[in-house]
Design an enzyme around this catalytic site. Sequence first.
Site, mmCIF file in Angstrom:
data_model
loop_
_atom_site.group_PDB
_atom_site.id
_atom_site.type_symbol
_atom_site.label_atom_id
_atom_site.label_comp_id
_atom_site.label_asym_id
_atom_site.label_seq_id
_atom_site.Cartn_x
_atom_site.Cartn_y
_atom_site.Cartn_z
ATOM 1 N N HIS A 60 -39.367 -75.398 -70.149
ATOM 2 C CA HIS A 60 -39.803 -75.428 -68.753
ATOM 3 C C HIS A 60 -40.676 -76.658 -68.513
ATOM 4 C CE1 HIS A 60 -43.149 -73.488 -70.824
ATOM 5 N NE2 HIS A 60 -43.912 -73.622 -69.751
ATOM 6 N N ASP A 64 -47.514 -79.016 -71.326
ATOM 7 C CA ASP A 64 -47.699 -78.771 -72.759
ATOM 8 C C ASP A 64 -46.389 -78.493 -73.471
ATOM 9 O OD1 ASP A 64 -47.636 -76.367 -71.277
ATOM 10 O OD2 ASP A 64 -48.714 -75.252 -72.805
ATOM 11 N N HIS A 65 -45.275 -78.541 -72.725
ATOM 12 C CA HIS A 65 -43.964 -78.334 -73.331
ATOM 13 C C HIS A 65 -43.035 -79.544 -73.199
ATOM 14 C CE1 HIS A 65 -44.385 -73.953 -74.206
ATOM 15 N NE2 HIS A 65 -45.344 -74.108 -73.307
ATOM 16 N N HIS A 140 -41.787 -66.540 -66.221
ATOM 17 C CA HIS A 140 -43.012 -67.332 -66.262
ATOM 18 C C HIS A 140 -43.371 -67.726 -64.830
ATOM 19 C CE1 HIS A 140 -46.162 -69.550 -68.085
ATOM 20 N NE2 HIS A 140 -45.634 -70.751 -67.992
ATOM 21 N N ASP A 210 -43.006 -69.534 -73.041
ATOM 22 C CA ASP A 210 -43.937 -68.873 -72.129
ATOM 23 C C ASP A 210 -43.248 -67.795 -71.294
ATOM 24 O OD1 ASP A 210 -45.173 -71.051 -73.192
ATOM 25 O OD2 ASP A 210 -46.132 -71.678 -71.320
#
Length: 301
Positions: A60, A64-65, A140, A210
């Site tokens: 996504h 942080d991804h 999410h 997430d």
Amino acid sequence: MKLTILGCYSATPRTFTNPTSQVLEINNHIFLIDCGEGTQVELRRNKIKFSRIKHVFVSHLHGDHFFGLIGLVSTFRLLGRDTPLHIHGPKGLKEVVTLQLKLSNSWTDYPLHFHELTNTESEVIFEDEKVVVKTIPLQHRVYCNGFLFQEKPGDRKLLMGKVQNYNIDIAYYRAIKKGKDVVLDNGTVVPNQELTDDPKPVKSYAYCSDTRYDEKKVPLIEGVTVLYHESTFLESHKHLCKKTGHSSAAEAATIAKKAKVETLLLGHYSTRYENIELFREEAKTIFSNVEITDDGKVFDF
């Protein structure tokens, strides 16, 4: 099947922890799963060859991804890469990356293929003769997918003693390994089960990035060899799960138990906690076979 954790903490990088990224080696493939900041540094630290990464899977569009992706794409260019790179991720990822390449006049010299995802149902997004990859829709705050990596069954094992007893020509070996019976010159049919043994059991890896607690994904991941499930919070902060779109360690363990998986890996820890062993302790009250990920940790299954 080998899993290398490059980063497994939530939100922001620190001097001693990294946001989410991991490498799965399965059936001669090396897949990069998510690409938080610091990914390429950790790839080097773990001696993973950049050139062997042909597919990147982004769950996504939270930083942080995927904030490490443009750096990795650019480094591949500087290293003279010429093999194609396939990037699988949510719609919008292509726009983000190509805008950065455009404004910096840094177009890649190698083919860059984006496979943008919009489906809210599970779908096959990669398949060859050895591996199939499917999406796992997650709940999410933004559109988000996990990924299910499954080995395909290999060839059956020849029982050479039996094969030689029948004087079967080597030209038939490939067909036998594929499960075919053999018809001898005298018309006798030799069943395949008499000539072969079962192939090695297939392995599977489910990556659930997430997500809130959601039992809809249980049928998709049922019986997998390994489940990675985010566990951002401990039960003491469970009230934050629904609002932030995350899960607790206990909720991850509940999913693992309902899906009858073999091993549960926990990760995506909130940096408010000083001891990640607490996540294992909570999860093990519900599901017995629990491991905790940590940056640089390698799992062989």
